[in-house]
Design a protein around this motif. Structure first.
Motif, PDB file in Angstrom:
ATOM      1  N   LEU A   1      97.639  14.049  52.873  1.00  0.00           N
ATOM      2  CA  LEU A   1      98.564  13.021  52.427  1.00  0.00           C
ATOM      3  C   LEU A   1      99.380  13.605  51.291  1.00  0.00           C
ATOM      4  O   LEU A   1      98.844  14.319  50.435  1.00  0.00           O
ATOM      5  N   ASP A   2     100.659  13.299  51.262  1.00  0.00           N
ATOM      6  CA  ASP A   2     101.509  13.795  50.177  1.00  0.00           C
ATOM      7  C   ASP A   2     101.106  13.141  48.854  1.00  0.00           C
ATOM      8  O   ASP A   2     100.485  12.083  48.818  1.00  0.00           O
ATOM      9  N   GLY A   3     101.497  13.803  47.769  1.00  0.00           N
ATOM     10  CA  GLY A   3     101.254  13.239  46.443  1.00  0.00           C
ATOM     11  C   GLY A   3      99.911  13.576  45.857  1.00  0.00           C
ATOM     12  O   GLY A   3      99.570  13.078  44.780  1.00  0.00           O
ATOM     13  N   MET A   4      99.137  14.441  46.548  1.00  0.00           N
ATOM     14  CA  MET A   4      97.876  14.923  46.007  1.00  0.00           C
ATOM     15  C   MET A   4      98.115  16.242  45.261  1.00  0.00           C
ATOM     16  O   MET A   4      98.916  17.064  45.694  1.00  0.00           O
ATOM     17  N   HIS A   5      97.420  16.433  44.158  1.00  0.00           N
ATOM     18  CA  HIS A   5      97.588  17.657  43.374  1.00  0.00           C
ATOM     19  C   HIS A   5      97.117  18.879  44.144  1.00  0.00           C
ATOM     20  O   HIS A   5      96.056  18.881  44.766  1.00  0.00           O
ATOM     21  N   THR A   6      97.947  19.929  44.109  1.00  0.00           N
ATOM     22  CA  THR A   6      97.535  21.271  44.502  1.00  0.00           C
ATOM     23  C   THR A   6      98.071  22.236  43.449  1.00  0.00           C
ATOM     24  O   THR A   6      98.943  21.870  42.649  1.00  0.00           O
ATOM     25  N   PRO A   7      97.589  23.464  43.435  1.00  0.00           N
ATOM     26  CA  PRO A   7      98.061  24.409  42.410  1.00  0.00           C
ATOM     27  C   PRO A   7      99.549  24.744  42.523  1.00  0.00           C
ATOM     28  O   PRO A   7     100.128  25.265  41.556  1.00  0.00           O
ATOM     29  N   THR A   8     100.187  24.459  43.663  1.00  0.00           N
ATOM     30  CA  THR A   8     101.567  24.901  43.868  1.00  0.00           C
ATOM     31  C   THR A   8     102.583  23.777  44.053  1.00  0.00           C
ATOM     32  O   THR A   8     103.789  24.049  44.059  1.00  0.00           O
ATOM     33  N   ASN A   9     102.135  22.517  44.186  1.00  0.00           N
ATOM     34  CA  ASN A   9     103.106  21.477  44.575  1.00  0.00           C
ATOM     35  C   ASN A   9     103.722  20.715  43.405  1.00  0.00           C
ATOM     36  O   ASN A   9     104.580  19.853  43.610  1.00  0.00           O
ATOM     37  N   GLY A  10     103.296  20.981  42.189  1.00  0.00           N
ATOM     38  CA  GLY A  10     103.901  20.337  41.036  1.00  0.00           C
ATOM     39  C   GLY A  10     103.369  18.963  40.702  1.00  0.00           C
ATOM     40  O   GLY A  10     103.805  18.354  39.706  1.00  0.00           O
ATOM     41  N   VAL A  11     102.448  18.428  41.491  1.00  0.00           N
ATOM     42  CA  VAL A  11     101.836  17.132  41.189  1.00  0.00           C
ATOM     43  C   VAL A  11     100.740  17.351  40.139  1.00  0.00           C
ATOM     44  O   VAL A  11      99.820  18.143  40.366  1.00  0.00           O
ATOM     45  N   PRO A  12     100.813  16.670  38.995  1.00  0.00           N
ATOM     46  CA  PRO A  12      99.801  16.894  37.956  1.00  0.00           C
ATOM     47  C   PRO A  12      98.405  16.503  38.436  1.00  0.00           C
ATOM     48  O   PRO A  12      98.233  15.537  39.192  1.00  0.00           O
ATOM     49  N   ALA A  13      97.423  17.248  38.001  1.00  0.00           N
ATOM     50  CA  ALA A  13      96.038  16.915  38.309  1.00  0.00           C
ATOM     51  C   ALA A  13      95.713  15.523  37.778  1.00  0.00           C
ATOM     52  O   ALA A  13      96.194  15.124  36.713  1.00  0.00           O
ATOM     53  N   GLY A  14      94.918  14.795  38.528  1.00  0.00           N
ATOM     54  CA  GLY A  14      94.509  13.459  38.112  1.00  0.00           C
ATOM     55  C   GLY A  14      95.514  12.377  38.429  1.00  0.00           C
ATOM     56  O   GLY A  14      95.358  11.242  37.966  1.00  0.00           O
ATOM     57  N   THR A  15      96.554  12.707  39.199  1.00  0.00           N
ATOM     58  CA  THR A  15      97.556  11.714  39.570  1.00  0.00           C
ATOM     59  C   THR A  15      97.729  11.679  41.083  1.00  0.00           C
ATOM     60  O   THR A  15      97.403  12.630  41.792  1.00  0.00           O
ATOM     61  N   ILE A  16      98.252  10.544  41.572  1.00  0.00           N
ATOM     62  CA  ILE A  16      98.612  10.384  42.976  1.00  0.00           C
ATOM     63  C   ILE A  16     100.054   9.903  43.013  1.00  0.00           C
ATOM     64  O   ILE A  16     100.387   8.884  42.411  1.00  0.00           O
ATOM     65  N   ARG A  17     100.904  10.630  43.683  1.00  0.00           N
ATOM     66  CA  ARG A  17     102.315  10.253  43.792  1.00  0.00           C
ATOM     67  C   ARG A  17     102.585   9.751  45.212  1.00  0.00           C
ATOM     68  O   ARG A  17     103.160  10.454  46.037  1.00  0.00           O
ATOM     69  N   ASN A  18     102.138   8.540  45.460  1.00  0.00           N
ATOM     70  CA  ASN A  18     102.395   7.948  46.775  1.00  0.00           C
ATOM     71  C   ASN A  18     103.809   7.400  46.834  1.00  0.00           C
ATOM     72  O   ASN A  18     104.472   7.226  45.811  1.00  0.00           O
TER      73      ASN A  18
END
Length: 256
Positions: A120-137
């Motif tokens: 699912l999009d919006g999950m943190h990975t080391p390369t996608n720019g989503v901060p750890a501990g957040t969900i960008r749904n």
């Protein structure tokens, strides 16, 4: 086919979307706009790509300097893709779209290819720019094919039909923040690698499990993805993960 002059999904297409979580609409974007976008992308790639940046480009976007340019954003904003999405989410209910993800998949030499993996999009990975501990749904993922995908393992967008319903039930039981611990550990159907022609649009629910197949064809795969947000998404936040049709005014005739 589109309903004449209305640029809306048909009732049958909405039923398909409700059941499977996605629908493909052929021939939405005109060839002249496809050619302009592909030309701009090829001109950018022709300047060279830093190999060290490829994992980031795969997770975020290739040609990042083009993401906000009209040659990319007009593929949504100035084609039937916009009214088609509004027929699902609601007229005037989509936040302005200012950028698109330029999603390229180049051929690989691996044989046999690895099977696609769901996410699912919006999950943190080391390369996608989503901060750890957040969900960008968000609300809807809308893809525009810029090249033909006529066989499996050609960089296909891959979907797991019906998983939006499965995950909705999971998040109702466990809470949306359970996604912070990884993909829901539940049984899901077999994946479907989607075929497409340049100019086709694929609309998917945010909560549909999807991924990308490796590309063992001779040609790169070109696509643009737009992440669409309902105008009230900030207020709704993660609540829509356990109430998946809240932001879909045009689907209320379908939802039981």
């Amino acid at each position: 086919m589109l309903e004449s002059n209305t640029m809306q999904l048909t009732y049958a297409q909405k039923q398909e979307f409700y059941q499977n979580g996605y629908v493909k609409i052929p021939g939405v974007v005109p060839q002249v706009m496809i050619d302009a976008a592909v030309r701009a992308i090829n001109a950018s790639v022709g300047q060279g790509i830093d190999p060290a940046q490829v994992p980031i480009y795969q997770a975020r976007s290739f040609c990042p300097e083009l993401q906000w340019e009209p040659v990319i954003t007009d593929l949504f904003n100035k084609t039937p893709a916009l009214p088609l999405a509004e027929s699902m989410i609601g007229v005037g209910k989509i936040q302005p779209v200012g950028a698109g993800q330029i999603a390229l998949r180049f051929p690989v030499l691996q044989d046999p290819p690895s099977p696609p993996r769901p996410h699912l999009d919006g999950m943190h990975t080391p390369t996608n720019g989503v901060p750890a501990g957040t969900i960008r749904n968000f609300t809807m993922l809308l893809g525009v094919a810029l090249s033909d995908v006529t066989m499996p393992y050609a960089g296909n967008l891959t979907v797991w039909p019906g998983t939006h319903h499965i995950y909705e039930q999971y998040f109702r039981e466990k809470g949306p923040e359970a996604l912070l611990h990884g993909m829901p550990p539940v049984a899901i159907p077999e994946p479907v690698q989607l075929l497409a022609k340049a100019g086709d649009v694929i609309m998917g629910h945010y909560e549909l499990a999807h991924g990308v197949a490796q590309n063992v064809s001779p040609h790169p795969r070109f696509a643009i993805y737009f992440r669409l947000y309902h105008v009230d998404h900030e207020q709704h936040g993660h609540e829509t993960m356990a109430d998946i049709w809240r932001e879909w005014e045009g689907m209320q005739e379908i939802v039981p």
